[in-house]
Design a protein around this motif. Structure first.
Motif, mmCIF file in Angstrom:
data_model
loop_
_atom_site.group_PDB
_atom_site.id
_atom_site.type_symbol
_atom_site.label_atom_id
_atom_site.label_comp_id
_atom_site.label_asym_id
_atom_site.label_seq_id
_atom_site.Cartn_x
_atom_site.Cartn_y
_atom_site.Cartn_z
ATOM 1 N N GLN A 299 -8.071 -2.052 3.744
ATOM 2 C CA GLN A 299 -8.902 -0.849 3.809
ATOM 3 C C GLN A 299 -8.029 0.405 3.765
ATOM 4 O O GLN A 299 -6.796 0.329 3.810
ATOM 5 C CB GLN A 299 -9.735 -0.872 5.091
ATOM 6 N N SER A 300 -8.658 1.551 3.661
ATOM 7 C CA SER A 300 -7.927 2.816 3.633
ATOM 8 C C SER A 300 -7.084 2.948 4.896
ATOM 9 O O SER A 300 -7.442 2.441 5.956
ATOM 10 C CB SER A 300 -8.897 3.986 3.518
ATOM 11 N N ARG B 267 0.835 -1.200 0.000
ATOM 12 C CA ARG B 267 0.000 0.000 0.000
ATOM 13 C C ARG B 267 0.876 1.258 0.000
ATOM 14 O O ARG B 267 0.615 2.211 -0.742
ATOM 15 C CB ARG B 267 -0.926 0.004 1.221
ATOM 16 N N SER C 72 -3.182 5.737 1.939
ATOM 17 C CA SER C 72 -4.158 6.043 0.881
ATOM 18 C C SER C 72 -5.577 5.943 1.417
ATOM 19 O O SER C 72 -5.875 5.089 2.267
ATOM 20 C CB SER C 72 -3.986 5.079 -0.294
ATOM 21 N N ASP C 73 -6.434 6.818 0.909
ATOM 22 C CA ASP C 73 -7.850 6.762 1.260
ATOM 23 C C ASP C 73 -8.573 5.642 0.523
ATOM 24 O O ASP C 73 -9.720 5.323 0.836
ATOM 25 C CB ASP C 73 -8.532 8.091 0.933
ATOM 26 N N LEU C 74 -7.910 5.049 -0.455
ATOM 27 C CA LEU C 74 -8.519 4.000 -1.268
ATOM 28 C C LEU C 74 -8.399 2.644 -0.588
ATOM 29 O O LEU C 74 -7.419 2.373 0.115
ATOM 30 C CB LEU C 74 -7.854 3.936 -2.637
ATOM 31 N N ASP C 75 -9.380 1.779 -0.822
ATOM 32 C CA ASP C 75 -9.219 0.407 -0.361
ATOM 33 C C ASP C 75 -8.252 -0.314 -1.299
ATOM 34 O O ASP C 75 -7.817 0.242 -2.321
ATOM 35 C CB ASP C 75 -10.565 -0.310 -0.257
#
Length: 336
Positions: free
Chosen positions: A168-169, A139, A173-176
């Motif tokens: 998960q975020s 990540r 990153s806020d993205l999964d």
């Protein structure tokens, strides 16, 4: 007349510079992440050497390495090998509570080998250094890269990849995980599965973490190119290269000789995935039509051709074997 000459000269300079810019753009190193289970088979070490040689040539930027084998000596081996190649600073991640905790053949013996009063591998990191979880490192690495730029090479059980997809975020990153992969990864080159009609059995990498393999092949959002067992089985790495191209105290040579009794020529399963990922346009392999690969309940890989499919598997014609094998050997040995 002078004005005309000036215009022609200026045009030439602009065209020349434009061509130069295009050439320079083509030479930008490929961002690569390598997921390996070093310690299970010797082909992982050969594949790792290929990648370091690609990096020394300026063709790739090896962002990090995640280890899918749950054995602490894998960390020490990979770290020592990275240090040997001038990359002792490379980020490493580990699949805690993963699969394959066994030592197998060459990890400890190679780490313990002393020649001329010095250990051939001198790792600085170990399990006690609290390496990040493999998926967490992935990540972090992906979040810092350009969109659709990362080539992911996975040559062992897909534990780290499946955990990445399910993540998960977080602070990176806020993205999964799935969305982060879709945004940042260009290609997944994976050694896993069995394709065609010549053989029929569940491939080793797949069944080691079957749940993870099924998740990756069903949910990975980008293109996947798979190298099946049958491909590497046709390309045998010549033991003579180990004897001729590496000094007897080189960790690759030592590990190769420990793995099996010499002389033997080992299948190049993991090496095929590296070669295709980094040099896809050289014609070393051909690809199947587009389709989908589904891993069934016992680990067999089932390919179905579909025009909108994101999966392909690699093929090789008999008359290309020598050409491709030579390219593999030259890359492992660092020959031009």
């Amino acid at each position: 007349m002078k004005i005309l000459k000036y215009i022609l000269f200026a045009t030439f300079v602009c065209v020349f510079c434009s061509c130069g810019d295009k050439k320079e753009a083509k030479q930008e190193p490929v961002a690569v992440i390598f997921d390996t289970d070093v310690g299970n088979d010797i082909d992982d070490v050969l594949a790792l050497q290929m990648l370091f040689n690609y990096e020394k040539e300026g063709k790739i930027n090896l962002l990090g390495i995640t280890i899918g084998k749950n054995n602490p000596y894998s960390i020490r081996y990979v770290d020592g090998y990275c240090k040997l190649n001038g990359r002792g600073d490379i980020p490493l991640g580990f699949a805690y509570n993963g699969v394959n905790p066994e030592d197998n053949k060459y990890l400890r013996p190679a780490l313990d080998t002393v020649i001329d009063g010095k250990k051939i591998l001198q790792p600085q990191r170990s399990i006690s250094d609290s390496l990040p979880e493999g998926y967490k490192l992935l990540r972090k690495l992906l979040a810092s890269q350009k969109d659709a730029s990362v080539v992911f090479i996975a040559v062992g059980p897909e534990t780290n990849l499946a955990r990445l997809l399910g993540s998960q975020s977080d602070e990176y990153s806020d993205l999964d995980g799935k969305a982060l992969v879709a945004k940042k990864v260009k290609l997944l080159s994976v050694m896993g599965g069995l394709y065609g009609d010549e053989f029929d059995f569940p491939e080793w990498n797949i069944v080691q973490d079957l749940k993870a393999a099924r998740k990756v092949f069903s949910e990975w959002p980008t293109e996947i190119v798979a190298s099946g067992w049958e491909l590497g089985n046709k390309l045998l790495y010549p033991h003579q290269s180990i004897l001729d191209d590496f000094k007897s105290d080189h960790p690759l040579s030592v590990s190769y000789k420990i793995y099996e009794k010499m002389p033997y020529d080992r299948q190049t399963w993991d090496l095929t995935s590296v070669l295709q990922a980094i040099e896809p346009d050289k014609g070393y392999f051909s690809l199947s039509p587009k389709g989908t690969i589904v891993i069934d309940s016992i680990g067999k890989s089932v390919f179905t051709a579909k025009e909108d499919g994101k999966h392909r598997y690699m093929l090789i014609e008999k008359d290309s074997v020598d050409f491709t094998l030579k390219a593999i050997v030259n890359q492992v040995a660092g020959k031009k």
